[in-house]
Write a protein that holds these residues in place. Structure first.
Motif, mmCIF file in Angstrom:
data_model
loop_
_atom_site.group_PDB
_atom_site.id
_atom_site.type_symbol
_atom_site.label_atom_id
_atom_site.label_comp_id
_atom_site.label_asym_id
_atom_site.label_seq_id
_atom_site.Cartn_x
_atom_site.Cartn_y
_atom_site.Cartn_z
ATOM 1 N N ALA A 230 -7.084 -8.299 1.812
ATOM 2 C CA ALA A 230 -5.962 -9.219 1.596
ATOM 3 C C ALA A 230 -4.845 -8.527 0.822
ATOM 4 N N GLY A 231 -5.201 -7.468 0.094
ATOM 5 C CA GLY A 231 -4.198 -6.741 -0.705
ATOM 6 C C GLY A 231 -4.383 -6.958 -2.196
ATOM 7 N N LYS A 232 -5.604 -7.325 -2.604
ATOM 8 C CA LYS A 232 -5.879 -7.635 -4.015
ATOM 9 C C LYS A 232 -5.679 -6.414 -4.906
ATOM 10 N N SER A 233 -6.241 -5.290 -4.485
ATOM 11 C CA SER A 233 -6.129 -4.086 -5.311
ATOM 12 C C SER A 233 -4.692 -3.579 -5.332
ATOM 13 N N THR A 234 -3.993 -3.752 -4.220
ATOM 14 C CA THR A 234 -2.573 -3.373 -4.179
ATOM 15 C C THR A 234 -1.808 -4.193 -5.219
ATOM 16 N N LEU A 235 -2.131 -5.484 -5.290
ATOM 17 C CA LEU A 235 -1.453 -6.359 -6.259
ATOM 18 C C LEU A 235 -1.825 -5.975 -7.696
ATOM 19 N N HIS A 251 -12.180 -2.442 5.029
ATOM 20 C CA HIS A 251 -12.658 -3.700 4.458
ATOM 21 C C HIS A 251 -13.796 -3.435 3.476
ATOM 22 N N GLY A 252 -13.769 -4.092 2.334
ATOM 23 C CA GLY A 252 -14.855 -3.911 1.355
ATOM 24 C C GLY A 252 -14.677 -2.664 0.505
ATOM 25 N N THR A 253 -13.436 -2.266 0.259
ATOM 26 C CA THR A 253 -13.188 -1.081 -0.570
ATOM 27 C C THR A 253 -13.608 -1.341 -2.017
ATOM 28 N N THR A 254 -13.177 -2.454 -2.577
ATOM 29 C CA THR A 254 -13.529 -2.780 -3.961
ATOM 30 C C THR A 254 -14.886 -3.459 -3.977
ATOM 31 N N ARG A 255 -15.814 -2.895 -4.738
ATOM 32 C CA ARG A 255 -17.154 -3.476 -4.771
ATOM 33 C C ARG A 255 -17.517 -3.949 -6.152
ATOM 34 N N SER A 338 3.767 -10.671 3.834
ATOM 35 C CA SER A 338 4.806 -11.448 4.505
ATOM 36 C C SER A 338 5.847 -10.522 5.127
ATOM 37 N N ASP A 339 5.807 -9.230 4.736
ATOM 38 C CA ASP A 339 6.718 -8.276 5.370
ATOM 39 C C ASP A 339 6.407 -8.090 6.853
ATOM 40 N N LEU A 340 5.179 -8.447 7.241
ATOM 41 C CA LEU A 340 4.789 -8.256 8.635
ATOM 42 C C LEU A 340 5.121 -9.468 9.514
HETATM 43 N N1 LIG Z 1 2.084 -4.498 5.305
HETATM 44 C C1 LIG Z 1 1.448 -4.757 4.168
HETATM 45 N N2 LIG Z 1 0.284 -4.158 3.902
HETATM 46 C C2 LIG Z 1 -0.325 -4.428 2.736
HETATM 47 C C3 LIG Z 1 0.220 -5.329 1.783
HETATM 48 N N3 LIG Z 1 -0.602 -5.395 0.730
HETATM 49 C C4 LIG Z 1 -1.650 -4.570 0.986
HETATM 50 N N4 LIG Z 1 -1.482 -3.984 2.206
HETATM 51 C C5 LIG Z 1 -2.388 -3.034 2.862
HETATM 52 O O1 LIG Z 1 -3.607 -3.694 3.141
HETATM 53 C C6 LIG Z 1 -4.708 -2.790 3.033
HETATM 54 C C7 LIG Z 1 -5.758 -3.362 2.079
HETATM 55 O O2 LIG Z 1 -5.238 -3.379 0.773
HETATM 56 P P1 LIG Z 1 -6.174 -3.463 -0.514
HETATM 57 O O3 LIG Z 1 -5.282 -3.613 -1.663
HETATM 58 O O4 LIG Z 1 -7.135 -2.340 -0.506
HETATM 59 O O5 LIG Z 1 -6.932 -4.813 -0.186
HETATM 60 P P2 LIG Z 1 -8.130 -5.504 -1.025
HETATM 61 O O6 LIG Z 1 -7.895 -6.964 -0.924
HETATM 62 O O7 LIG Z 1 -8.214 -4.924 -2.356
HETATM 63 O O8 LIG Z 1 -9.372 -5.094 -0.124
HETATM 64 P P3 LIG Z 1 -10.928 -5.032 -0.544
HETATM 65 O O9 LIG Z 1 -11.030 -4.322 -1.827
HETATM 66 O O10 LIG Z 1 -11.523 -4.257 0.574
HETATM 67 O O11 LIG Z 1 -11.411 -6.430 -0.586
HETATM 68 C C8 LIG Z 1 -4.131 -1.494 2.561
HETATM 69 O O12 LIG Z 1 -3.947 -0.651 3.674
HETATM 70 C C9 LIG Z 1 -2.788 -1.886 1.959
HETATM 71 O O13 LIG Z 1 -1.835 -0.853 2.012
HETATM 72 C C10 LIG Z 1 1.471 -5.942 2.099
HETATM 73 O O14 LIG Z 1 2.035 -6.726 1.351
HETATM 74 N N5 LIG Z 1 2.025 -5.631 3.307
#
Ligand SMILES: Nc1nc2c(ncn2[C@@H]2O[C@H](COP(=O)(O)OP(=O)(O)OP(=O)(O)O)[C@@H](O)[C@H]2O)c(=O)[nH]1
Ligand SMILES: Nc1nc2c(c(=O)[nH]1)N(C=O)[C@@H](CNc1ccc(C(=O)N[C@@H](CCC(=O)O)C(=O)O)cc1)CN2
Ligand SMILES: [K+]
Ligand SMILES: [Mg+2]
Length: 461
Positions: A230-235, A251-255, A338-340
């Motif tokens: 979903a982008g949790k770690s990115t946030l 999928h499942g990067t953060t454990r 939402s950029d997509l």
């Molecule tokens: N286009 C787009 N891609 C995003 C956005 N946020 C995250 N991503 C992409 O989505 C993918 C997953 O992002 P993570 O931050 O690893 O997601 P996560 O929710 O932490 O995933 P898990 O740890 O596996 O549960 C990565 O390739 C990011 O670059 C966004 O706002 N827009």
């Protein structure tokens, strides 16, 4: 009697000036053996709380030019005879002075030992000593204010007040015990009942303040949850301004749980990145997801992230396992990536999960879009009340636990008065309540508890 202790009280290897502290009877005489003043003044003759300029000489070498502060018992931080040597910040100089002191039979202080001695000499109570450590660690105005108030005795005097009331109460009840034969009642039961209720209210209020106190001290817990990718770690990385968590399209990067604090407009938040929720047969990932649910339970704010490119049915299915866990939580639904999406696609997704009562925000964690709005929503959700200079806020788990025990005891007193049990049982419960309050101030303490508390202090404090 206490031996003489010494320590460098300033951080190692930093700064222009360093302070070396000595405490214990004989400190002044020891320091005097190293000290030579240009005008021939001796530390032994110096007035209490005065500063002398001179040289430190050791092994036929002038080690440094210093300022020495002399404290006479009991007018010092520890309450003992003490000396402070302000020397230049060179590691070599500091080492040499410590070496010289040790050669004269002084020993190195253990962490928190100066403060422990001050406590032992009645300079302050235990809650005030603990506040000193909080003050050193304070990183926001709110945590500074709470620690400062506690250090200056706000909490201590509140507790003393409660203890006085209980003491008055128990003396009356115990007086009845002395006249048990005569069946007299010195203590008006109605009055006692009212007093108990008042004490209960006050302890309860203190105990309740712990949630706020904990949020101020350790940061408001904010769990970032949602499906995998979903982008949790990115946030998380965006909010912390640091590449703290691994981001990938797998999928499942953060454990495991990853967390850190950040200060937004003076409010400390503790952001907690969690393992994405999905059905999996992987044992480790399953354990990670269990932790996600634990973190939701501990958080006061939940950021639920949704990948807008995920089909709506999938989101709805996932929601069935998440929504029941969100009772009593402040939830923000973050519609990510939402950029997509095109404008019209966003319009369509606006009303995802209509049953969820939560504020919603379109964001792009990757493109850093709408993050200012997110911060505003977080600050609104945090809703930290203004803390006045005299407000008592409990920040310490040890104090909270003692308060909860005291609360239980005072409630038993109330019950006892209700059911009319005999005075000896009532007196026992009042004494127990006093015992727990005494644990907070240190009137009741063991070496183990004290050791535990003071060992967490810095050396030299
Ligand atoms: N286009 C787009 N891609 C995003 C956005 N946020 C995250 N991503 C992409 O989505 C993918 C997953 O992002 P993570 O931050 O690893 O997601 P996560 O929710 O932490 O995933 P898990 O740890 O596996 O549960 C990565 O390739 C990011 O670059 C966004 O706002 N827009
Ligand atoms: N150099 C230095 N700076 C320091 C400290 C210290 O010990 N040394 N402190 C350490 O934490 C804090 C200041 N706290 C202190 C508290 C009390 C006394 C003290 O001497 N009290 C005596 C005398 C008061 C008076 O003159 O009336 C007393 O309480 O009897 C000293 C420092 C912060 N800065
Ligand atoms: K991922
Ligand atoms: Mg992740």
């Amino acid at each position: 009697m206490n031996d003489i202790i010494c320590a460098i009280s300033t951080p190692p290897g930093m700064g222009a000036i360093a302070v070396i502290r000595l405490s214990g009877k004989g400190s002044i005489a020891v320091a005097d053996t190293l000290f030579v003043s240009p005008s021939g003044k001796r530390l032994a003759d110096a007035k209490a709380n005065s500063v002398l300029f001179g040289e430190i000489r050791f092994n036929n070498e002038v080690t440094d030019e210093v300022l020495v502060t002399v404290f006479h018992a009991p007018r010092s931080f520890t309450g003992e005879e003490s000396v402070e040597i302000s020397c230049h910040g060179s590691v070599y100089i500091q080492q040499k002075i410590i070496e010289a002191l040790i050669a004269r039979g002084v020993r190195l202080a253990k962490p928190g030992e100066f403060t422990r001695r001050a406590f032992g000499n009645g300079k302050f109570d235990l809650s005030q000593a603990e506040a000193v450590a909080d003050l050193i660690a304070s990183s926001s105005q709110a945590s500074h204010r709470v620690a400062m108030n506690q250090m200056r005795g706000g909490f201590a005097s509140k507790l003393a007040e409660l203890r006085d009331k209980l003491l008055q109460f128990v003396s009356l009840v115990e007086l009845e015990l002395d006249f048990a034969e005569e069946d007299v009642e010195f203590a008006n039961r109605q009055k006692l009942y009212e007093l108990t209720e008042e004490i209960e209210r006050e302890i309860d209020k203190l105990a309740r303040s712990f949630q706020l106190g904990n949020a101020i001290k350790n940061g408001i817990p904010v769990a970032i949850i949602g499906e995998t990718n979903a982008g949790k770690s990115t946030l998380l990385n965006l909010l912390l301004n640091e590449e703290k968590a691994i981001v990938s399209d797998i999928h499942g990067t953060t454990r495991d749980v990853i967390e850190d604090t950040v200060n937004i407009n003076g409010v400390t938040f503790r952001f907690i990145d969690t393992a994405g929720i999905r059905h999996t047969t992987d044992t480790i990932e399953t354990l990670g997801i269990e932790r996600t649910y634990q973190k939701i339970a501990q958080a006061s704010i939940v950021l639920w992230m949704i990948d807008l490119t995920t089909p709506t049915e999938e989101i709805n299915t996932l929601a069935q396992s998440i929504i029941p866990k969100l009772v009593d939580k402040h939830v923000l639904l973050l519609l990510n990536k939402s950029d997509l999406l095109s404008e019209s696609e966003r319009e369509e997704k606006q009303h995802l999960l209509p049953e969820l009562k939560a504020e919603r925000l379109f964001i792009s964690a990757k493109k850093r879009q709408n993050t200012d709005q997110l911060q505003q929503l977080l600050l609104k959700a945090a809703d930290i009340p203004q803390i006045g200079e005299h407000d008592v806020v409990v920040t310490n788990l040890r104090h909270y636990e003692a308060l909860m025990n005291a609360l239980e005891a005072v409630r038993r007193v109330k019950e006892g008065l209700d059911t009319g049990i005999t005075s000896d049982f009532i007196s026992q419960d009042i004494r127990e309540c006093m015992f727990y309050l005494g644990e907070i101030t240190g009137q009741i303490s063991t070496d183990e508890i004290l050791g535990n508390i003071f060992s967490k202090f810095c050396i030299g404090k």
